[in-house]
Every structure is written in structure tokens, then in C-alpha cells.
Write a protein that holds these residues in place. Structure first.
Motif, short mmCIF file in Angstrom:
data_model
loop_
_atom_site.label_atom_id
_atom_site.label_comp_id
_atom_site.label_asym_id
_atom_site.label_seq_id
_atom_site.Cartn_x
_atom_site.Cartn_y
_atom_site.Cartn_z
N ARG A 93 58.42 76.19 -43.06
CA ARG A 93 59.80 76.11 -43.53
C ARG A 93 60.67 75.31 -42.56
N ALA A 94 60.50 75.54 -41.28
CA ALA A 94 61.30 74.80 -40.29
C ALA A 94 60.99 73.31 -40.35
N LEU A 95 59.72 72.95 -40.50
CA LEU A 95 59.35 71.55 -40.64
C LEU A 95 59.98 70.92 -41.88
N ARG A 96 60.02 71.67 -42.95
CA ARG A 96 60.63 71.16 -44.18
C ARG A 96 62.12 70.90 -43.99
N VAL A 97 62.81 71.81 -43.29
CA VAL A 97 64.24 71.64 -43.08
C VAL A 97 64.52 70.41 -42.23
N PHE A 98 63.88 70.32 -41.07
CA PHE A 98 64.13 69.18 -40.20
C PHE A 98 63.62 67.88 -40.81
N GLY A 99 62.50 67.95 -41.54
CA GLY A 99 62.00 66.76 -42.20
C GLY A 99 62.97 66.23 -43.24
N ARG A 100 63.59 67.14 -43.99
CA ARG A 100 64.56 66.72 -45.00
C ARG A 100 65.77 66.06 -44.33
N LEU A 101 66.22 66.64 -43.24
CA LEU A 101 67.35 66.10 -42.53
C LEU A 101 67.01 64.73 -41.93
N ALA A 102 65.81 64.60 -41.39
CA ALA A 102 65.40 63.33 -40.80
C ALA A 102 65.36 62.23 -41.85
N GLU A 103 64.84 62.54 -43.03
CA GLU A 103 64.78 61.54 -44.10
C GLU A 103 66.18 61.11 -44.52
N ALA A 104 67.10 62.08 -44.60
CA ALA A 104 68.48 61.75 -44.99
C ALA A 104 69.14 60.87 -43.93
N GLU A 105 69.01 61.23 -42.67
CA GLU A 105 69.62 60.45 -41.60
C GLU A 105 69.00 59.06 -41.50
N ALA A 106 67.69 58.96 -41.73
CA ALA A 106 67.03 57.65 -41.70
C ALA A 106 67.60 56.74 -42.78
N GLY A 107 67.82 57.29 -43.97
CA GLY A 107 68.40 56.50 -45.05
C GLY A 107 69.83 56.07 -44.74
N VAL A 108 70.61 56.96 -44.15
CA VAL A 108 72.01 56.66 -43.83
C VAL A 108 72.10 55.54 -42.79
N HIS A 109 71.25 55.62 -41.75
CA HIS A 109 71.36 54.68 -40.63
C HIS A 109 70.41 53.49 -40.73
N GLY A 110 69.55 53.49 -41.76
CA GLY A 110 68.66 52.36 -41.96
C GLY A 110 67.61 52.21 -40.88
N VAL A 111 67.04 53.33 -40.43
CA VAL A 111 66.01 53.30 -39.40
C VAL A 111 64.78 54.03 -39.89
N ASP A 112 63.67 53.87 -39.17
CA ASP A 112 62.45 54.61 -39.49
C ASP A 112 62.68 56.09 -39.25
N VAL A 113 62.07 56.93 -40.07
CA VAL A 113 62.34 58.36 -40.00
C VAL A 113 62.01 58.96 -38.63
N ASP A 114 60.96 58.47 -37.98
CA ASP A 114 60.58 59.02 -36.68
C ASP A 114 61.51 58.57 -35.56
#
Length: 400
Positions: A93-114
């Protein structure tokens, strides 16, 4: 079935969710142990009773006990969670939460998710909020999460990159397909809170039918005059699955579509919310060759998937079939393969690796960029996964 309903009609944040679940009966010592497993001795969970617009509520304040406050990448947090001695359900569950947030931030800032920098979210107190709330769900034996529409707020807020509008871009990215409202001036929903709800809730709806067991109320930091700044969690037992929470297969028979269009149709179905989409060759009643196009999706995406089928194919009708999907929890681990990197999809069962498979698109891209045979790169990726301990039956550990 044990169900938790999250009332986010006044907004939502990580500390509010944590407070509501503690107030509902999750023992503080259990949650502290989970947090210590990820960031040992760095954060202490502190509980206080407060009033919000005349309503009693539980306020959680993760107290940072270290000066080590670096900005962290998603890959850093993923490794911390993978290494931690946590129950599999909590880690997943924790991985899902942070993973979702990482994908959103990557899209906003135009960078690779990692490469996403978790500014406030990566801070120790936010890690404690997410992990503590996931541990609370596990201790309270919650099988399913349902949430109300989310109040997002309005106006502007000061962030790491200057003044930005509310709702902030990452919040809007994560609430696609969700019911939302403004709910007042200011930031009512934080990225952490929205990531937690939209990653873990199966459905956005009013309070579902249940036999009520307990209620918890978690407080936000501010005390507004016009509305109690709280998140409520209602936990109870449902004797049967709510039908709208089922997965569905949406399908149609098509015998007159240009075959060159099918790849676009399948991509569009996945973009509209389908978890999977595929074609089955069939022979129709007059002997005419045709295809059945299928899309597997959660019921909340059934309408959008159906709209794509009707718009992008020549069908004039379709079917919806309710199904029950069983899926192993999974995560991604990136490994080095020659001069490049390849993600390994890892499925878990009982805290052990059930499958570890190189992501084919990563392998194909690496083969194209290096000019090497695809089969050779695929073999090297599989060997790299084994070298990093990603083998069936082994416990999950992050790559060194």
C-alpha cells in the motif's frame, strides 16, 4: 468484508488520515513500529486531542528526531520501503501511494519518474504519515477502502517553485475520474492525502451500506470558522461486495473495421482507464471473419471505456460482464543492464517473490539504443534480475 469509508468532504492530508485511523482504534505503538522499520529512530508519532470548529478530533504530529532531512527521489523511498521489515500489505500500500504521487509529479514537471524530488512529501514526517496510515489499515483489518468526493480548495499556495494555484497541479493530476469540489478557500487537499485516497480507495461514493464498528476523526493543522477541518473514517463490516466495486469486462464484436486501426483502439482503451485490452479472432454467424475486442477495467471506468469502444470502432453495441479479479501485489525494481537500466516487474505473495520479469519495452528500447540483438538484451536483463536477488521464492530486497 471489512470496509473503511473516508470522508474527505472537508479536505484531506496525510496527518489527517493518520489521526482519523488512530482515533478509530489503531494502536500508536503498532504504527510507531512500522515507521521505525522504514526510518529507524528518526520520527516519533505524537498524539493530541484538539477541537476543530467545535468538534473533538485527534491531531497527529510526527516529531522529527534527526537533522537528516534530504530531498529524496522516488527510487530512494522505494528502496527504503523494500528494505523495511513490514507486512507485505503495508509495504504494498505504501508503495502504491508514493508511486502514484511520483507519477503525478513526473507528469507535472516533465521528468522521469525515478528523478522526481519529493520535497515536502519526501520529508520524514510525510513518510511517517503514509506508512503509519497504511499500517493502521492493516491492523484494523480493512479489506476495502471507499472515499467521498474530495474538497480540493481554491486560491493560491506558496510551494518550492513559487506561488502556484490551488488545486495544485499534482492534485489535479491524481483526481482524474474522481468526484471533487472546491470546499473553501486555501489548500484543502494536499498531494500526500490525495495520493493516499486515490491510490488505495476502490470507489468514490457516499457512505456504503455496512454494520458500523467504529468512527475516527483526524484533525488538520488549521481551525477554520466555517467548516471543521477534519477527515472522518467510518469502519464497518459488509456482508457482500458492493456491485459497483466489481471489475468489468466491456466487449464488442466487430467485423468491418480496418485492421490498421486496432492498435490505436487498444491504446485508447488503456488510456481511458482499462487495466488490459485485447482482441480475439472469431467467425460470425454468416461465416464472416471478425474480432471481439475486450477491455478489463474497474467499474468506475466502465463508462469511459465504453465511450472509447463506441467512438473508435464501428460497433453499435457492447456488453458489460461483471468479473472478480485476483491480482498479486507488485512493484518495480530497476537494475543495471550493460550501459542502460531496465525495470523488473516483481509480483509478491506471502512476502516472497512470485514472479520477476524484465519490462519488455525497457529491453526493446535498450536494444534499439545500443544496436544489440533484442534476445541478447532480454537474456542479460533476466540475468541481472537474478544477480540482484529477484528470484522466485526470495524475499523482496532493493537492489544495492
Amino acid at each position: 468484508m471489512r470496509v473503511a469509508w473516508i470522508d474527505a468532504s472537508a479536505g484531506v492530508a496525510g496527518d489527517m488520515l493518520l489521526g482519523a485511523l488512530v482515533d478509530a482504534g489503531a494502536p500508536l505503538e503498532v504504527l510507531q513500529a512500522a515507521v521505525d522499520a522504514v526510518v529507524p529512530g528518526a520520527v516519533e508519532l505524537v498524539r493530541t486531542e484538539v477541537m476543530r470548529c467545535g468538534m473533538r478530533a485527534c491531531k497527529m504530529d510526527p516529531a522529527v528526531r534527526t537533522d537528516d532531512l534530504p530531498h529524496r527521489h522516488w527510487s530512494d523511498i522505494r528502496s527504503m520501503l523494500a528494505d523495511a521489515a513490514l507486512p507485505d500489505a503495508v509495504r504494498t500500500r505504501a508503495l502504491r501511494v508514493f508511486g502514484r504521487l511520483a507519477e503525478a509529479e513526473a507528469g507535472v514537471h516533465g521528468v522521469d519518474v525515478d528523478e522526481v524530488h519529493f520535497h515536502e512529501v519526501g520529508a520524514l514526517d510525510s513518510i511517517a504519515d503514509v506508512v503509519g496510515a497504511c499500517a493502521a489499515l492493516h491492523h484494523l483489518a480493512v479489506d476495502r477502502v471507499v472515499a467521498s468526493p474530495i474538497a480540493l480548495g481554491s486560491g493560491t499556495v506558496e510551494g518550492a517553485h513559487g506561488t502556484i494555484p490551488v488545486p495544485v497541479p499534482a492534485v489535479l493530476s491524481m483526481t482524474g475520474g474522481w468526484q471533487v469540489l472546491a470546499g473553501g478557500i486555501g489548500e484543502r487537499a494536499t498531494p500526500t492525502g490525495v495520493a493516499w485516497v486515490t491510490a488505495l480507495a476502490d470507489e468514490c461514493s457516499a457512505l456504503p451500506q455496512m454494520r458500523l464498528d467504529c468512527v475516527g476523526i483526524g484533525a488538520g493543522t488549521k481551525d477554520f470558522r466555517d467548516r471543521a477541518n477534519v477527515v472522518r473514517v467510518v469502519i464497518g463490516t459488509s456482508e457482500e461486495l458492493v456491485s459497483s466495486a466489481e471489475d468489468v469486462v466491456v466487449e464488442a464484436n466487430v467485423d468491418d473495421l480496418d485492421p490498421r486501426v486496432w492498435p490505436h483502439v487498444l491504446r485508447s482503451l488503456l488510456d481511458s482507464g482499462a487495466d488490459d485490452a485485447w482482441l480475439t479472432p472469431i467467425l460470425m454467424k454468416k461465416g464472416r471473419p471478425a474480432h471481439t475486442v475486450h477491455a478489463l477495467a474497474h467499474a468506475r471506468y466502465a463508462d469511459s471505456v465504453s465511450s472509447v469502444l463506441l467512438a473508435e470502432t464501428s460497433t453499435i453495441g457492447l456488453r458489460r460482464i461483471a468479473v472478480h479479479k485476483t491480482a498479486l501485489p507488485r512493484t518495480w525494481i530497476e537494475v543495471a543492464v550493460g550501459s542502460g537500466r531496465v525495470r523488473i516487474k516483481v509480483a509478491l505473495q506471502n512476502d516472497r517473490i512470485a514472479q520477476a520479469t524484465p519490462e519488455f519495452e525497457d529491453v526493446a528500447e535498450l536494444a534499439r539504443s545500443t544496436g544489440r540483438p533484442l534476445r541478447a538484451v532480454l537474456s542479460e536483463a533476466a540475468a541481472a534480475a537474478v544477480a540482484h536477488g529477484l528470484v522466485v521464492g526470495a524475499p523482496l530486497r532493493a537492489p544495492s
